[in-house]
Scaffold this active site. Sequence first.
Site, mmCIF file in Angstrom:
data_model
loop_
_atom_site.group_PDB
_atom_site.id
_atom_site.type_symbol
_atom_site.label_atom_id
_atom_site.label_comp_id
_atom_site.label_asym_id
_atom_site.label_seq_id
_atom_site.Cartn_x
_atom_site.Cartn_y
_atom_site.Cartn_z
ATOM 1 N N GLU A 212 49.162 36.869 37.966
ATOM 2 C CA GLU A 212 48.846 38.542 38.060
ATOM 3 C C GLU A 212 49.684 38.831 39.162
ATOM 4 O O GLU A 212 50.832 39.625 39.146
ATOM 5 C CB GLU A 212 47.402 38.524 38.664
ATOM 6 C CG GLU A 212 47.075 40.203 38.746
ATOM 7 C CD GLU A 212 45.739 40.194 39.495
ATOM 8 O OE1 GLU A 212 45.290 41.387 39.563
ATOM 9 O OE2 GLU A 212 45.047 39.226 39.847
ATOM 10 N N ASP A 291 37.344 44.258 36.820
ATOM 11 C CA ASP A 291 36.320 44.760 37.777
ATOM 12 C C ASP A 291 36.288 46.419 37.491
ATOM 13 O O ASP A 291 36.646 47.310 38.242
ATOM 14 C CB ASP A 291 36.742 44.621 39.203
ATOM 15 C CG ASP A 291 36.909 43.140 39.591
ATOM 16 O OD1 ASP A 291 35.964 42.507 40.002
ATOM 17 O OD2 ASP A 291 37.952 42.670 39.577
#
Length: 363
Positions: A212, A291
Amino acid sequence: MSETAAEDTASGTGESVIELFQLPKAELHLHIEGTLEPGLAFELAHRNRVTLPFGSVEDLASRYRFENLRGFLDLYYTTMAVLRTEDDFADLARAYLGRAKAQGVRHAEVFFDLQAHLRRGVPAEAVVDGLSAALAEAEHDAGITGGLILCFLRDLPVADADAALTAAMPRVDRLLGVGLDSAELGHPPGPFAPVFRRAREAGLRAVAHAGEEAPAAYIQEALDTLGVERVDHGIRAVDDPRLIERLVTGRVPLTVCPLSNVRLKTVGSLREHPLPELMDLGVVVTVNSDDPAYFGGYVADNFLALSREAGLTLRAAERLARNSIAASFVTPGRAASLIAEVDRWAHAVRDRPPGRPAAGPPY
């Protein structure tokens, strides 16, 4: 973008909104603590007599802006302090699963950060039992299947991860797998190999965040040292052709989170996102929300944003939904049932008159 990818990601229309929300899908990259909306955070703070360092729900909501992963994590752990009891975790998961149902989620593999709760004195059984209760309710009441994935915090010592696994062992039958998350840079996967080995010996599946913020080498290391079956994020794989070949040949899925990537500035915009390139290269890519309370949307919101800003078509969305089922840890029977739901969705979309959105759920 190559011709093949462009064919699957031509400009979407407003008429696709309903279909994208109705599209049956699995969500495989979802941190349950990251679904804590400001309103629920204040409700739980009141219930547990926890004082949050924010003046109001609106004040907290205004803080959901980040320059990087570290800034996000600081707020993430601050708001997490309101989660204290089994009922808190059940309510948190119920709130997510209600939103997930409205966004077409038919199966959810849910991450949770047990170490962060243990360090606050919350017992493992309160976390696991609360989350499990909500998942069981969702399956009974809404037909949403799911499972729990215990994620180890890579910026804490390996011994801490091992202790968390030990704490969870009395509830191992309620776990689906283990993962690796938190701040990636400077925290490669390799040191956690012994903990992952122990988890696999206990019958748990293995996934890990890699590629990431950190380079593609972290993805390679997660595959080689942890034996992961899926890579969470993994967008930096585009930088390594040999790794791409390995992912394609081995059918190793990536659980990509587009809105999260933009919010945390790992990509500049959805138009620049490598997801179309990864799809074109033949990687098993899925779309997830990470999230969602913090990053601007739940899973169908990610599909919709890709449609509006990156030209994702319904045909490409269907492909991503099928990938999500193939990449999940469901039983073959459940997978066949979910694929049948996608088939019905696809037929309904293709058979409706041009220019008219579907009137209701096609499954």
